[in-house]
Design an enzyme around this catalytic site. Sequence first.
Site, PDB file in Angstrom:
ATOM      1  N   SER A   1      -5.748   4.363   8.978  1.00  0.00           N
ATOM      2  CA  SER A   1      -6.557   4.236   7.818  1.00  0.00           C
ATOM      3  C   SER A   1      -5.813   3.015   6.986  1.00  0.00           C
ATOM      4  O   SER A   1      -6.374   2.060   6.483  1.00  0.00           O
ATOM      5  CB  SER A   1      -6.409   5.480   6.717  1.00  0.00           C
ATOM      6  OG  SER A   1      -6.901   5.059   5.647  1.00  0.00           O
TER       7      SER A   1
ATOM      8  N   ASP B   1     -13.175   2.903   7.822  1.00  0.00           N
ATOM      9  CA  ASP B   1     -12.215   3.773   7.191  1.00  0.00           C
ATOM     10  C   ASP B   1     -12.839   4.344   5.768  1.00  0.00           C
ATOM     11  O   ASP B   1     -12.448   5.508   5.371  1.00  0.00           O
ATOM     12  CB  ASP B   1     -11.292   2.897   6.556  1.00  0.00           C
ATOM     13  CG  ASP B   1      -9.968   3.510   5.858  1.00  0.00           C
ATOM     14  OD1 ASP B   1      -9.547   4.538   6.395  1.00  0.00           O
ATOM     15  OD2 ASP B   1      -9.988   3.153   4.604  1.00  0.00           O
TER      16      ASP B   1
ATOM     17  N   LYS C   1      -6.716  -1.107   6.978  1.00  0.00           N
ATOM     18  CA  LYS C   1      -7.128  -2.047   5.904  1.00  0.00           C
ATOM     19  C   LYS C   1      -6.173  -3.143   5.719  1.00  0.00           C
ATOM     20  O   LYS C   1      -6.664  -4.085   5.067  1.00  0.00           O
ATOM     21  CB  LYS C   1      -6.789  -1.051   4.507  1.00  0.00           C
ATOM     22  CG  LYS C   1      -8.239  -0.070   4.335  1.00  0.00           C
ATOM     23  CD  LYS C   1      -8.061   0.494   2.918  1.00  0.00           C
ATOM     24  CE  LYS C   1      -7.206   1.649   3.005  1.00  0.00           C
ATOM     25  NZ  LYS C   1      -7.521   2.766   3.360  1.00  0.00           N
TER      26      LYS C   1
ATOM     27  N   ARG D   1     -12.373  12.679   5.323  1.00  0.00           N
ATOM     28  CA  ARG D   1     -10.961  13.473   5.558  1.00  0.00           C
ATOM     29  C   ARG D   1     -10.730  14.278   4.079  1.00  0.00           C
ATOM     30  O   ARG D   1     -10.195  15.251   4.076  1.00  0.00           O
ATOM     31  CB  ARG D   1      -9.981  12.550   5.765  1.00  0.00           C
ATOM     32  CG  ARG D   1     -10.133  12.236   7.326  1.00  0.00           C
ATOM     33  CD  ARG D   1      -9.333  10.821   7.526  1.00  0.00           C
ATOM     34  NE  ARG D   1      -7.733  11.023   7.024  1.00  0.00           N
ATOM     35  CZ  ARG D   1      -6.993  10.093   6.514  1.00  0.00           C
ATOM     36  NH1 ARG D   1      -7.667   9.030   6.363  1.00  0.00           N
ATOM     37  NH2 ARG D   1      -5.748  10.364   6.183  1.00  0.00           N
TER      38      ARG D   1
ATOM     39  N   HIS E   1       0.882  -1.426   0.098  1.00  0.00           N
ATOM     40  CA  HIS E   1      -0.006  -0.046   0.115  1.00  0.00           C
ATOM     41  C   HIS E   1       0.915   1.358   0.082  1.00  0.00           C
ATOM     42  O   HIS E   1       1.736   1.262   0.778  1.00  0.00           O
ATOM     43  CB  HIS E   1      -0.954  -0.047   1.258  1.00  0.00           C
ATOM     44  CG  HIS E   1      -1.946   0.864   1.084  1.00  0.00           C
ATOM     45  ND1 HIS E   1      -3.191   0.430   0.694  1.00  0.00           N
ATOM     46  CD2 HIS E   1      -2.129   2.176   1.283  1.00  0.00           C
ATOM     47  CE1 HIS E   1      -4.279   1.438   0.612  1.00  0.00           C
ATOM     48  NE2 HIS E   1      -3.791   2.533   1.013  1.00  0.00           N
TER      49      HIS E   1
HETATM   50  N1  URA Z   1      -4.144   5.743   1.774  1.00  0.00           N
HETATM   51  C1  URA Z   1      -4.969   5.549   2.641  1.00  0.00           C
HETATM   52  O1  URA Z   1      -5.583   4.311   2.489  1.00  0.00           O
HETATM   53  N2  URA Z   1      -5.465   6.081   3.643  1.00  0.00           N
HETATM   54  C2  URA Z   1      -4.975   7.439   3.823  1.00  0.00           C
HETATM   55  O2  URA Z   1      -5.164   7.995   4.980  1.00  0.00           O
HETATM   56  C3  URA Z   1      -3.708   7.671   3.081  1.00  0.00           C
HETATM   57  C4  URA Z   1      -3.285   7.127   1.966  1.00  0.00           C
END
Ligand code: URA
Length: 435
Positions: A183, A161, A187, A168, A82
Amino acid sequence: MRIVDIIDKKKRGFELTKEEINYFITSLVNGSMPDYQASAWLMAVWFKGMNEDETAYLTEAIINSGEKIDFGDLAKQIVDKHSTGGVGDKVTITLIPLLAAAGIPIAKLSGKGLGHTGGTIDKLESIPGFSCNLTIDKLKEQVERIGVAIGQQTGNLTPADGKLYALRDVTATVDSLPLICSSVVSKKIAAGADNIVLDVKYGSGAFMKTPQKAVELARLMVKTGKKLNKQITAVVTSMEEPLGRAVGNSLEIIESIEFLKGNIVTGDIAELTYDFAVLALMLTGKFLDEETARNYLQELIHSGKAIDKFRELIAAQGGNTKVIDDYSQFGDVKYKTEIPAKNTGYVKKIDAYKIAYGCKLLGAGREKKTDSIDYSVGVFLNKKTGEKVSEGDILYTIYSNSEEKTSLCKEYCDEAFEFCSDKPEKTPPIYEIVK
Ligand code: URA
């Protein structure tokens, strides 16, 4: 407990308890708290921050807001990667088919565009028919069947999230260490992989503007992982200029396809994709030395196995696989405007944020969470940092569906470029690896 007291406590900079954070997340997900209270809380967190314990409680509460994927014994082999978000960052799209072709199962939950940054989901959904809206069962079944699946945090995976992310984006509360950490890490843990690799970006196009801030975020993520019994590797990388040459959803998919076909062998996209892929192969114990891993990956590209895996992924998620051989399948824009250089010398810098802003004005990103985006617009950088330019050479190309938007975008892109007379030094893509 009352939400207003939790907001007030954070506004005054006090530490929230696990129970308060759980109550906030439960109220968010069951709909009993209106968006304006969630937004006020986010702003309070943005200003006052959270300590490591609060960040871990928030991450855990987000994970527990929905279902978790249990891959059983397969989890040990699965890799999830990620990025904290950047401009032109398509490394997830280049990496995933490559790793899947290498026999490493990939289960990935991605996000939509956030702030000025692009989202992997938006990019992939620029492929006609492609959908990231997978149920957990479908995601699992697909990973078991073809070794790769990309879903999003809608449905019942980290639903908290999904809600926070959208709020956000439109309340200027994205660039907060505990909010980004919770966040991303939630995930990744909910998605069930044992090998988690995070790309933590710094620079003008990232949420963290300095490498020091990105290292701080990387350490927080690794520590949060440890508190929740997950081993995370965080790689801090530069996002001073856009990654690759394409910025904009379908343009980025085309660039990714070109890499997977073996037509892009040098430059930041190739370097970072190989670096991450090598790291993943070593983490899973598939290879013990870097060079053998790198040669093996290059062979997967040259033999066509990597692009074939991408084709298989597109087909599995309902997309039109013809895009791989025929880019006109993405649909075309009305105006392609080539902008010539006014200077002779070297490109010293390309400000990623300004390019991203220009692309947003074209319609490549969202202003409000309900906005739809124009997949085909964007900017192609004909010249990148360190490249020689002569007056009149094409510097960049704007892909747009409106003349007015083209000129607005041009203002930002012109400002993004800086020139110098001597070849500038190259910054290595990786700044630090935190484990
Ligand atoms: N990627 C995400 O999944 N969340 C964030 O807050 C920033 C980047």
